[in-house]
Each structure stands twice: as C-alpha cells, then as structure tokens.
Design a protein around this motif. Structure first.
Motif, short mmCIF file in Angstrom:
data_model
loop_
_atom_site.label_atom_id
_atom_site.label_comp_id
_atom_site.label_asym_id
_atom_site.label_seq_id
_atom_site.Cartn_x
_atom_site.Cartn_y
_atom_site.Cartn_z
N LEU A 43 25.06 27.95 47.25
CA LEU A 43 26.46 27.76 47.66
C LEU A 43 27.02 29.00 48.33
CD1 LEU A 43 27.80 25.84 44.54
CD2 LEU A 43 27.20 24.88 46.77
N THR A 64 31.68 23.38 53.48
CA THR A 64 33.00 22.94 53.00
C THR A 64 32.91 21.75 52.05
OG1 THR A 64 33.25 21.56 54.97
CG2 THR A 64 34.21 23.79 55.04
N GLU A 65 31.82 21.00 52.07
CA GLU A 65 31.67 19.83 51.20
C GLU A 65 30.68 20.06 50.07
OE1 GLU A 65 30.75 16.36 53.51
OE2 GLU A 65 32.22 16.87 55.03
N THR A 67 29.58 21.26 46.77
CA THR A 67 29.98 21.74 45.46
C THR A 67 28.78 21.58 44.53
OG1 THR A 67 30.74 19.58 44.69
CG2 THR A 67 32.38 21.01 45.78
N GLN A 68 28.81 22.25 43.42
CA GLN A 68 27.72 22.11 42.46
C GLN A 68 27.60 20.66 42.00
OE1 GLN A 68 27.47 25.10 39.46
NE2 GLN A 68 26.26 23.82 38.10
N GLU A 69 28.73 20.02 41.73
CA GLU A 69 28.73 18.65 41.24
C GLU A 69 28.16 17.68 42.28
OE1 GLU A 69 31.46 20.67 41.19
OE2 GLU A 69 31.41 21.17 39.05
N ARG A 70 28.61 17.82 43.52
CA ARG A 70 28.15 16.90 44.57
C ARG A 70 26.67 17.12 44.88
NH1 ARG A 70 30.18 15.65 50.51
NH2 ARG A 70 29.03 13.72 50.74
N THR A 71 26.27 18.37 44.96
CA THR A 71 24.87 18.68 45.26
C THR A 71 23.95 18.14 44.17
OG1 THR A 71 25.60 20.67 46.42
CG2 THR A 71 23.29 20.57 45.79
#
Length: 80
Positions: A43, A64-65, A67-71
């Motif tokens: 990140l 910009t998109e 995040t740890q959660e999304r990844t």
C-alpha cells in the motif's frame, strides 16, 4: 526491475533504505514490479496493485482504491 519480497527478514532501518532506493528508481523512470506479502509495503509503495486469486489476476486497483480490506477481499474472493 522486479523485487520479490525485498524486505523479508530485514530490520526496520534497512527497510527504510530499501524503500528509498525503490523510490529513487521510480523517480528515474524505471518500471518497478514489487511482489510482497506485507500489506503496508504494498500500500505504501505501489501506484497500482494487481490482486491475484487462484493463479489469475482478480483485479488491478489504483492506489486511491487499494485498501487492506479490499485487497484481501479480492485475494480471498469475497467482497470488501
């Protein structure tokens, strides 16, 4: 340049130096492909993150998109 786990097993001070060297390469226009299992490293250093699941690219996230959660959601195949 390809960096595969460039800071694995390295102390915090050495990590900072490696991050600085990678940043200098990018500033010089060198393309850098970073493979890392450390989410903060990905990140913090990446312009884009290609997330893989079952051996295939699931999605490519701009900084910009990413995040740890999304990844992690994409890597583990659930929505985040």
């Amino acid at each position: 340049m390809l960096f595969d786990e460039p800071t694995r097993g390295i102390d915090v001070g050495a990590k900072a130096e490696i991050y600085e060297l990678i940043g200098e390469l990018v500033e010089q226009g060198v393309a850098v492909l970073l493979i890392s299992s450390e989410m903060p490293e990905l990140l913090g250093l990446s312009d884009r993150i290609a997330v893989m699941h079952d051996g295939a690219i699931e999605d490519i996230l701009p900084r910009t998109e990413a995040t740890q959660e999304r990844t992690m959601g994409l890597a583990l195949e659930f929505s985040a």
